[in-house]
Design a protein around this motif. Structure first.
Motif, mmCIF file in Angstrom:
data_model
loop_
_atom_site.group_PDB
_atom_site.id
_atom_site.type_symbol
_atom_site.label_atom_id
_atom_site.label_comp_id
_atom_site.label_asym_id
_atom_site.label_seq_id
_atom_site.Cartn_x
_atom_site.Cartn_y
_atom_site.Cartn_z
ATOM 1 N N SER A 115 -15.186 11.975 0.486
ATOM 2 C CA SER A 115 -13.800 11.611 0.179
ATOM 3 C C SER A 115 -13.246 10.720 1.277
ATOM 4 N N PHE A 116 -12.518 9.723 0.880
ATOM 5 C CA PHE A 116 -11.757 8.856 1.787
ATOM 6 C C PHE A 116 -10.277 9.123 1.501
ATOM 7 N N ASP A 117 -9.627 9.843 2.412
ATOM 8 C CA ASP A 117 -8.268 10.327 2.162
ATOM 9 C C ASP A 117 -7.222 9.390 2.757
ATOM 10 N N ASP A 118 -6.248 9.076 1.944
ATOM 11 C CA ASP A 118 -5.048 8.334 2.373
ATOM 12 C C ASP A 118 -5.387 7.055 3.146
ATOM 13 N N VAL A 119 -6.343 6.303 2.635
ATOM 14 C CA VAL A 119 -6.616 4.987 3.214
ATOM 15 C C VAL A 119 -5.616 4.005 2.621
ATOM 16 N N SER A 120 -5.118 3.100 3.465
ATOM 17 C CA SER A 120 -4.063 2.189 3.007
ATOM 18 C C SER A 120 -4.307 0.802 3.539
ATOM 19 N N ALA A 121 -3.631 -0.141 2.937
ATOM 20 C CA ALA A 121 -3.681 -1.543 3.368
ATOM 21 C C ALA A 121 -2.339 -2.182 3.037
ATOM 22 N N PRO A 122 -1.849 -3.080 3.893
ATOM 23 C CA PRO A 122 -0.570 -3.743 3.601
ATOM 24 C C PRO A 122 -0.683 -4.634 2.371
ATOM 25 N N PHE A 123 0.290 -4.510 1.484
ATOM 26 C CA PHE A 123 0.421 -5.411 0.341
ATOM 27 C C PHE A 123 1.538 -6.404 0.678
ATOM 28 N N LEU A 124 1.230 -7.690 0.641
ATOM 29 C CA LEU A 124 2.174 -8.720 1.071
ATOM 30 C C LEU A 124 3.186 -9.010 -0.027
ATOM 31 N N PRO A 125 4.481 -9.065 0.317
ATOM 32 C CA PRO A 125 5.512 -9.341 -0.699
ATOM 33 C C PRO A 125 5.354 -10.751 -1.264
ATOM 34 N N THR A 126 5.466 -10.841 -2.574
ATOM 35 C CA THR A 126 5.472 -12.136 -3.253
ATOM 36 C C THR A 126 6.863 -12.507 -3.741
ATOM 37 N N GLU A 127 7.749 -11.517 -3.864
ATOM 38 C CA GLU A 127 9.144 -11.743 -4.250
ATOM 39 C C GLU A 127 10.018 -10.911 -3.314
ATOM 40 N N THR A 128 10.819 -11.562 -2.502
ATOM 41 C CA THR A 128 11.654 -10.840 -1.552
ATOM 42 C C THR A 128 12.803 -10.105 -2.243
ATOM 43 N N ALA A 129 13.213 -10.555 -3.423
ATOM 44 C CA ALA A 129 14.329 -9.921 -4.106
ATOM 45 C C ALA A 129 13.954 -8.530 -4.611
ATOM 46 N N THR A 130 12.733 -8.356 -5.120
ATOM 47 C CA THR A 130 12.299 -7.065 -5.662
ATOM 48 C C THR A 130 11.168 -6.442 -4.852
ATOM 49 N N MET A 131 10.693 -7.134 -3.816
ATOM 50 C CA MET A 131 9.585 -6.685 -2.972
ATOM 51 C C MET A 131 8.326 -6.417 -3.782
ATOM 52 N N ALA A 132 8.133 -7.128 -4.893
ATOM 53 C CA ALA A 132 6.859 -7.084 -5.597
ATOM 54 C C ALA A 132 5.787 -7.628 -4.668
ATOM 55 N N SER A 133 4.667 -6.895 -4.560
ATOM 56 C CA SER A 133 3.676 -7.203 -3.527
ATOM 57 C C SER A 133 2.275 -7.204 -4.112
ATOM 58 N N GLU A 134 1.392 -7.935 -3.432
ATOM 59 C CA GLU A 134 -0.010 -7.991 -3.823
ATOM 60 C C GLU A 134 -0.864 -7.760 -2.585
ATOM 61 N N GLY A 135 -2.004 -7.120 -2.795
ATOM 62 C CA GLY A 135 -2.897 -6.858 -1.674
ATOM 63 C C GLY A 135 -4.231 -6.347 -2.143
ATOM 64 N N ALA A 136 -5.065 -5.959 -1.153
ATOM 65 C CA ALA A 136 -6.408 -5.483 -1.465
ATOM 66 C C ALA A 136 -6.812 -4.433 -0.441
ATOM 67 N N LEU A 137 -7.587 -3.457 -0.912
ATOM 68 C CA LEU A 137 -8.149 -2.416 -0.058
ATOM 69 C C LEU A 137 -9.656 -2.469 -0.199
ATOM 70 N N LYS A 138 -10.364 -2.590 0.946
ATOM 71 C CA LYS A 138 -11.814 -2.745 0.924
ATOM 72 C C LYS A 138 -12.451 -1.522 1.580
ATOM 73 N N LEU A 139 -13.411 -0.917 0.861
ATOM 74 C CA LEU A 139 -14.140 0.252 1.352
ATOM 75 C C LEU A 139 -15.610 -0.108 1.438
ATOM 76 N N PRO A 140 -16.113 -0.501 2.602
ATOM 77 C CA PRO A 140 -17.492 -0.987 2.693
ATOM 78 C C PRO A 140 -18.536 0.104 2.845
ATOM 79 N N ASP A 141 -18.193 1.314 3.270
ATOM 80 C CA ASP A 141 -19.190 2.320 3.661
ATOM 81 C C ASP A 141 -19.320 3.395 2.588
ATOM 82 N N LEU A 142 -19.754 3.004 1.385
ATOM 83 C CA LEU A 142 -19.884 3.966 0.300
ATOM 84 C C LEU A 142 -21.308 4.461 0.117
#
Length: 551
Positions: free
Chosen positions: A319-346
């Motif tokens: 199990s990989f618990d509570d792993v996170s990555a910053p999602f960058l805002p694409t709209e400052t008015a609603t803070m809609a964001s896009e990002g990616a989380l990479k898990l290389p050691d499976l």
């Protein structure tokens, strides 16, 4: 018979010798130097510098926000590469901006330093002699007095010294005369203004040479140390090395964003623990306009966003618990964001790697099957994810963004989509091999910028002195007053000629009129006090009247 001698042949004309190459080159360099150091050229370069800085305020700059530059490239795929070739995304480090800056610096040096030397000579020299024709000055008049010429000139000198004029008495061709001057602070303010501008440029140049800054996104519970390797983006002067960086470490313990009722951001505050290497950590709170200042460094909050947390449970129970990555805002008015989380050691295989690419909405709303964000506050966090399995290329040695997936890897089938889902907090999705991905929670991140500018104090002092010099230029008048005395045509008194020349004021007539009225009154008072004593010198042995000393 008269014979005429034949005309003598004209002497051959000798063409003027052509100057040597050294003299020609020297003459051109001298003319170029005079043009460069002229005040008109300095003003033109200053205007060009201001115009050149406009793109730096209109277009995103890499030194401030690489994500904004990337977004501009995505929004303007045709125009952005052209602007990039013109260095418009790095205006203040571009060659053409540096060329204008350097030329302005040289022009100011060549213009101001000779003027400063000339002003120093003027301060040590006496006021100039009175012109021959005082009546041709912008303000002039003639007064008659019954006093002797020297006594009448004494009255004028006394009035001018009361007004803080510097006075010099001379014996001119047309009789005794007086020259007075004040307002040297006007030229001093002018020179202080330009010298301060020169010092300001020096301070800015020093900050660019010995300064550095770095930007990094830090999620709550994370931190960084002042090292170029840890920053997302950084810029440093050419004279800065890694060993010159302050050994400062910062941990983000908590971040709070407050919003107005309409969803507009009101304030950002970040709780930090910071300390130098080998010293105990201390706690502080910083905001947008209240940075952390320590040992010449400043840590600013420049933005914020969200870091969704995921829990990934593999089929074998790992199990990989509570792993996170910053999602960058694409709209400052609603803070809609896009990002990616990479898990290389499976797993042991090179292709046993997992990646989550998603869209995050702080206040999510499903429109059909499409997730949108309606509010910047995290009222109903939801995330739409695309799950990929395959080779992420993290060990290839090639640089790649930590905030997104490389589309070329997807196009080359190095990454295969194995699942999609719209998840709220606590919801899960199961992949084809039994892997469970859960949207476990939400953290906030702060965009922090550490800046070190050794020229900051120098720039502040130069700006204050520049303002003082500007006030001196605007408020102080440069005045010269000349006076000459001579006998009246009828021999019954003295004619006093007064002229004035003033710089820095459009309406000089009232001041000159006030001066002549005061002189006229003083002459009348002196005449009344000296009239009863007219016969006294013969009774007392002719004691002479004491004159006011002249400089």
């Amino acid at each position: 018979m008269t014979t005429t001698a034949p005309p003598r042949p004209a002497a051959p004309t000798i063409p003027p010798s052509r100057p040597s190459l050294v003299r020609r080159v020297g003459g051109r360099l001298l003319r170029w130097w005079r043009q460069l150091t002229a005040m008109r050229t300095a003003l033109i370069l200053l205007f060009l510098l201001a115009v050149a800085a406009i793109p730096g305020s209109l277009l995103p700059q890499r030194s401030l926000s690489q994500s904004n530059v990337t977004r501009y490239f995505a929004d303007h795929p045709t125009l952005a590469p052209v602007l990039d070739k013109l260095y418009l995304f790095g205006v203040f480090s571009s060659p053409w901006f540096a060329a204008i800056y350097l030329l302005l610096f040289i022009s100011l040096i060549g213009c101001v330093l000779p003027r400063a030397a000339e002003h120093a000579r003027n301060l040590l020299s006496s006021p100039p002699a009175a012109p021959r024709h005082l009546q041709q000055l912008p303000e002039s008049t003639e007064l008659t007095a019954s006093l002797p010429p020297v006594a009448a000139l004494d009255v004028v000198e006394e009035e001018l010294r009361v007004k803080r004029f510097r006075v010099v008495r001379r014996e001119g061709r047309a009789g005794p005369e007086l020259s007075a001057e004040k307002g040297y602070l006007r030229e001093t303010g002018n020179l202080l203004f330009h010298l301060s501008l020169l010092a300001l440029l020096l301070g800015l140049a020093g900050g660019k040479l010995w300064g550095y800054e770095g930007s990094i996104l830090v999620t709550e519970g994370g931190g960084f140390c002042n090292s170029f390797q840890q920053y997302d983006t950084y810029s440093a002067g050419p004279l800065v090395s890694q060993s010159d960086l302050t050994p400062l470490c910062v941990d983000l313990t908590d971040f709070r964003a407050e919003y107005e009722a309409n969803g507009t951001a009101a304030s950002f505050t970040a709780d930090l623990d910071y300390g130098l290497a080998g010293a105990a950590m201390r706690a502080t709170t910083i905001g947008v306009n209240h940075p952390l200042r320590v040992d010449g460094d400043r840590v600013y909050v420049t933005g914020h966003g969200f870091s969704p947390s995921f829990t990934v449970v593999l089929p074998d129970g790992r199990s990989f618990d509570d792993v996170s990555a910053p999602f960058l805002p694409t709209e400052t008015a609603t803070m809609a964001s896009e990002g990616a989380l990479k898990l290389p050691d499976l797993g042991a295989g090179a292709t046993d790697q997992l990646a989550l690419q998603g869209f995050f909405a702080p206040t999510g709303l499903l429109q059909g099957s499409v997730l949108v964000s309606t509010d910047p506050r995290p009222l109903n966090p939801q995330v739409a994810i695309f799950v990929y399995r395959g080779y992420l290329g993290l060990d290839s040695g090639l640089p790649q963004s930590v905030y997104s997936l490389d589309q070329t890897q997807i196009d080359r089938d190095q990454l295969t989509k194995v699942g999609t889902a719209n998840l709220s907090v606590g919801e899960s999705t199961t992949l084809d091999d039994g892997t469970v991905v859960t949207f476990s929670g939400l953290k906030e991140f702060a965009a922090l910028q550490l800046s070190h500018d050794p020229g900051q104090g120098w720039v502040l002092a130069a700006a204050i002195s520049l303002l003082v010099g500007l006030l001196g230029m605007l408020l102080v008048r440069r005045e010269r007053v000349f006076a000459r005395v001579g006998p009246a045509p009828d021999g019954g008194g003295t004619v006093l000629s007064i002229g004035s020349l003033t710089r820095g004021s459009a309406d000089t007539a009232p001041r000159f009129t006030a001066l002549t009225d005061q002189v006229r009154t003083a002459l009348a008072d002196r005449n009344r006090t000296s009239a009863p004593d007219a016969a006294a010198p013969s009774a007392r042995g002719g004691a002479p009247e004491k004159e006011i000393p002249s400089s």
